[in-house]
Enzyme design. Structure first.
Site, PDB file in Angstrom:
ATOM      1  N   CYS A 263      -4.139  -1.271  -2.214  1.00  0.00           N
ATOM      2  CA  CYS A 263      -4.240   0.175  -2.416  1.00  0.00           C
ATOM      3  C   CYS A 263      -5.123   0.347  -3.645  1.00  0.00           C
ATOM      4  O   CYS A 263      -4.798  -0.152  -4.727  1.00  0.00           O
ATOM      5  CB  CYS A 263      -2.855   0.762  -2.675  1.00  0.00           C
ATOM      6  SG  CYS A 263      -2.861   2.513  -3.103  1.00  0.00           S
ATOM      7  N   ASN A 264      -6.242   1.018  -3.466  1.00  0.00           N
ATOM      8  CA  ASN A 264      -7.163   1.193  -4.588  1.00  0.00           C
ATOM      9  C   ASN A 264      -6.539   2.020  -5.694  1.00  0.00           C
ATOM     10  O   ASN A 264      -6.747   1.759  -6.882  1.00  0.00           O
ATOM     11  CB  ASN A 264      -8.437   1.863  -4.096  1.00  0.00           C
ATOM     12  CG  ASN A 264      -9.232   0.967  -3.179  1.00  0.00           C
ATOM     13  OD1 ASN A 264     -10.164   0.313  -3.594  1.00  0.00           O
ATOM     14  ND2 ASN A 264      -8.854   0.916  -1.907  1.00  0.00           N
TER      15      ASN A 264
ATOM     16  N   CYS B 151     -10.721   3.364  -0.704  1.00  0.00           N
ATOM     17  CA  CYS B 151      -9.325   3.667  -0.362  1.00  0.00           C
ATOM     18  C   CYS B 151      -9.051   2.887   0.913  1.00  0.00           C
ATOM     19  O   CYS B 151      -9.869   2.938   1.855  1.00  0.00           O
ATOM     20  CB  CYS B 151      -9.164   5.166  -0.113  1.00  0.00           C
ATOM     21  SG  CYS B 151      -7.552   5.613   0.577  1.00  0.00           S
TER      22      CYS B 151
ATOM     23  N   TYR C 265      -0.280   8.510  -2.788  1.00  0.00           N
ATOM     24  CA  TYR C 265      -0.278   8.187  -4.213  1.00  0.00           C
ATOM     25  C   TYR C 265      -1.443   8.883  -4.935  1.00  0.00           C
ATOM     26  O   TYR C 265      -1.407   9.096  -6.135  1.00  0.00           O
ATOM     27  CB  TYR C 265      -0.475   6.677  -4.422  1.00  0.00           C
ATOM     28  CG  TYR C 265       0.722   5.799  -4.178  1.00  0.00           C
ATOM     29  CD1 TYR C 265       1.877   6.261  -3.548  1.00  0.00           C
ATOM     30  CD2 TYR C 265       0.686   4.470  -4.590  1.00  0.00           C
ATOM     31  CE1 TYR C 265       2.951   5.404  -3.324  1.00  0.00           C
ATOM     32  CE2 TYR C 265       1.757   3.615  -4.381  1.00  0.00           C
ATOM     33  CZ  TYR C 265       2.883   4.083  -3.751  1.00  0.00           C
ATOM     34  OH  TYR C 265       3.936   3.229  -3.546  1.00  0.00           O
ATOM     35  N   GLY C 266      -2.480   9.169  -4.171  1.00  0.00           N
ATOM     36  CA  GLY C 266      -3.763   9.530  -4.768  1.00  0.00           C
ATOM     37  C   GLY C 266      -3.791  10.826  -5.536  1.00  0.00           C
ATOM     38  O   GLY C 266      -4.739  11.094  -6.268  1.00  0.00           O
TER      39      GLY C 266
ATOM     40  N   HIS D  55      -7.181   3.317   3.256  1.00  0.00           N
ATOM     41  CA  HIS D  55      -7.040   4.115   4.480  1.00  0.00           C
ATOM     42  C   HIS D  55      -8.387   4.351   5.173  1.00  0.00           C
ATOM     43  O   HIS D  55      -8.446   4.501   6.389  1.00  0.00           O
ATOM     44  CB  HIS D  55      -6.432   5.489   4.155  1.00  0.00           C
ATOM     45  CG  HIS D  55      -4.940   5.479   3.964  1.00  0.00           C
ATOM     46  ND1 HIS D  55      -4.334   4.842   2.923  1.00  0.00           N
ATOM     47  CD2 HIS D  55      -3.950   6.054   4.699  1.00  0.00           C
ATOM     48  CE1 HIS D  55      -3.021   5.025   3.006  1.00  0.00           C
ATOM     49  NE2 HIS D  55      -2.763   5.752   4.074  1.00  0.00           N
TER      50      HIS D  55
ATOM     51  N   GLU E 220      -3.109   9.456   7.929  1.00  0.00           N
ATOM     52  CA  GLU E 220      -1.679   9.230   8.170  1.00  0.00           C
ATOM     53  C   GLU E 220      -1.223  10.016   9.405  1.00  0.00           C
ATOM     54  O   GLU E 220      -0.300   9.617  10.101  1.00  0.00           O
ATOM     55  CB  GLU E 220      -0.857   9.641   6.932  1.00  0.00           C
ATOM     56  CG  GLU E 220      -1.008   8.705   5.738  1.00  0.00           C
ATOM     57  CD  GLU E 220      -0.192   7.403   5.861  1.00  0.00           C
ATOM     58  OE1 GLU E 220       0.881   7.425   6.483  1.00  0.00           O
ATOM     59  OE2 GLU E 220      -0.649   6.367   5.338  1.00  0.00           O
TER      60      GLU E 220
ATOM     61  N   ASP F  21       0.879  -1.178   0.000  1.00  0.00           N
ATOM     62  CA  ASP F  21       0.000   0.000   0.000  1.00  0.00           C
ATOM     63  C   ASP F  21       0.910   1.219   0.000  1.00  0.00           C
ATOM     64  O   ASP F  21       2.112   1.123   0.246  1.00  0.00           O
ATOM     65  CB  ASP F  21      -0.899  -0.014   1.244  1.00  0.00           C
ATOM     66  CG  ASP F  21      -1.836   1.197   1.296  1.00  0.00           C
ATOM     67  OD1 ASP F  21      -2.527   1.453   0.292  1.00  0.00           O
ATOM     68  OD2 ASP F  21      -1.865   1.896   2.307  1.00  0.00           O
ATOM     69  N   SER F  22       0.305   2.371  -0.225  1.00  0.00           N
ATOM     70  CA  SER F  22       1.096   3.602  -0.182  1.00  0.00           C
ATOM     71  C   SER F  22       1.458   3.988   1.249  1.00  0.00           C
ATOM     72  O   SER F  22       2.301   4.854   1.450  1.00  0.00           O
ATOM     73  CB  SER F  22       0.293   4.736  -0.825  1.00  0.00           C
ATOM     74  OG  SER F  22      -0.926   4.899  -0.134  1.00  0.00           O
TER      75      SER F  22
HETATM   76  N1  DGL Z   1      -4.536   3.696   0.424  1.00  0.00           N
HETATM   77  C1  DGL Z   1      -4.561   4.156  -0.907  1.00  0.00           C
HETATM   78  C2  DGL Z   1      -5.792   3.681  -1.643  1.00  0.00           C
HETATM   79  O1  DGL Z   1      -6.378   2.688  -1.289  1.00  0.00           O
HETATM   80  C3  DGL Z   1      -4.419   5.615  -1.202  1.00  0.00           C
HETATM   81  C4  DGL Z   1      -3.745   6.535  -0.277  1.00  0.00           C
HETATM   82  C5  DGL Z   1      -2.860   7.492  -1.028  1.00  0.00           C
HETATM   83  O2  DGL Z   1      -3.334   8.501  -1.554  1.00  0.00           O
HETATM   84  O3  DGL Z   1      -1.692   7.177  -1.068  1.00  0.00           O
HETATM   85  O4  DGL Z   1      -6.197   4.295  -2.607  1.00  0.00           O
END
Ligand code: DGL
Length: 270
Positions: A104-105, A219, A73-74, A221, A183, A41-42
């Site tokens: 991670c989506n 997501c 990452y988003g 998170h 986070e 995951d990110s």
């Molecule tokens: N946990 C990541 C997801 O499922 C995204 C978080 C990020 O923006 O890095 O999309």
């Protein structure tokens, strides 16, 4: 939310930075049942998936990579997320995993097809399991999806949900402020700052989708904010909203995939 039992998670020992898994001349041996499952995951969000996998498959070991150096990452381009995902996959393969879970989506939306084509092990993403769970949960056939900008922009959830049921009405909403809050650890149900942000995003969604009865936490998170999301959504729609996340469904998919490939761990962990 407590982290999974760390005794079941192998320590990460190698540098996640590096060239993509493809084209770097590294040959990987076929996977073995005794190897670990790789999860990336990110950041910390994928621990929700790791916990579900360990609960479903207690005899398995996990190698977890949370790319906290480069989270979020988003807000990045699809090409950048694809590059990061290749780095992560390569790191996991060097730690000899038998299956890769993209927990991670955002990375699933940007990289699932490529990693499936490139890696010598099975690869599962987060989007399809979450979409299947949501399609099964909704009664009104109106489903909301909240996720990162990149996930929403990709259209991956609309495609996956409509593949489950073409009659569904799907409303998506990007919620870019939620990952930094999570986070930061501001995940308490009554955290005033997080509540303000959640209320603003969901109010806008409520205006577009008054008949919504199911909300996909698109997501990994977001389950860490589930009590707050559940309460605010219930208040705004005036009835309980079913929150759906991919963790449980990914754990089931991992169990099925390992069984199909005859790669379930032969021995219970000591
Ligand atoms: N946990 C990541 C997801 O499922 C995204 C978080 C990020 O923006 O890095 O999309």
């Amino acid at each position: 939310m407590p982290a999974p039992d760390s005794s079941s998670i192998a320590p990460a020992t190698r540098d996640p930075q590096g060239p993509p898994a493809d084209g770097d001349g590294v040959a990987f041996a076929p996977p073995l049942a005794t190897q670990a499952i790789g999860v990336f995951d990110s950041g910390v969000g994928g621990l929700t998936v790791a916990r579900a996998v360990l609960a479903r498959l207690p005899g398995e070991r996990l190698v977890y990579l949370g790319d906290t150096a480069r989270v979020p990452y988003g807000m990045r381009s699809a090409q950048t997320v694809l590059r990061y995902s290749r780095n992560a996959a390569r790191f996991l393969l060097h730690n000899t995993v038998k299956l890769v879970l993209i927990a991670c989506n955002t990375a699933s939306a940007a990289a699932l097809d490529e990693l499936r084509a490139e890696l010598p092990v099975g690869v599962l993403g987060a989007v399809e399991p979450g979409a299947a769970a949501a399609a099964a949960a909704t009664h009104s056939a109106v489903v909301g999806v909240i996720g990162t900008l990149a996930t929403v922009r990709s259209g991956a959830y609309e495609r996956a949900l409509l593949a489950q049921n073409p009659a569904l009405k799907v409303h998506t909403a990007a919620c870019p402020l939620l990952v930094p809050l999570i986070e930061e650890g501001w995940t308490a149900e009554h955290d005033p700052v997080s509540e303000l942000v959640v209320r603003r995003y969901l109010t806008e969604l409520r205006q577009r989708a008054p008949a919504l009865d199911t909300l996909v936490l698109g997501c990994t998170h977001y389950p860490l904010l589930a009590p707050l999301l559940q309460r605010v959504a219930g208040e705004l729609w005036g009835h309980p909203i079913a929150l759906v996340d991919s963790a449980q469904a990914m754990a089931e998919a991992a169990a099925a995939e390992l069984a199909r490939r005859q790669l379930l761990s032969p021995d219970p962990l000591p």
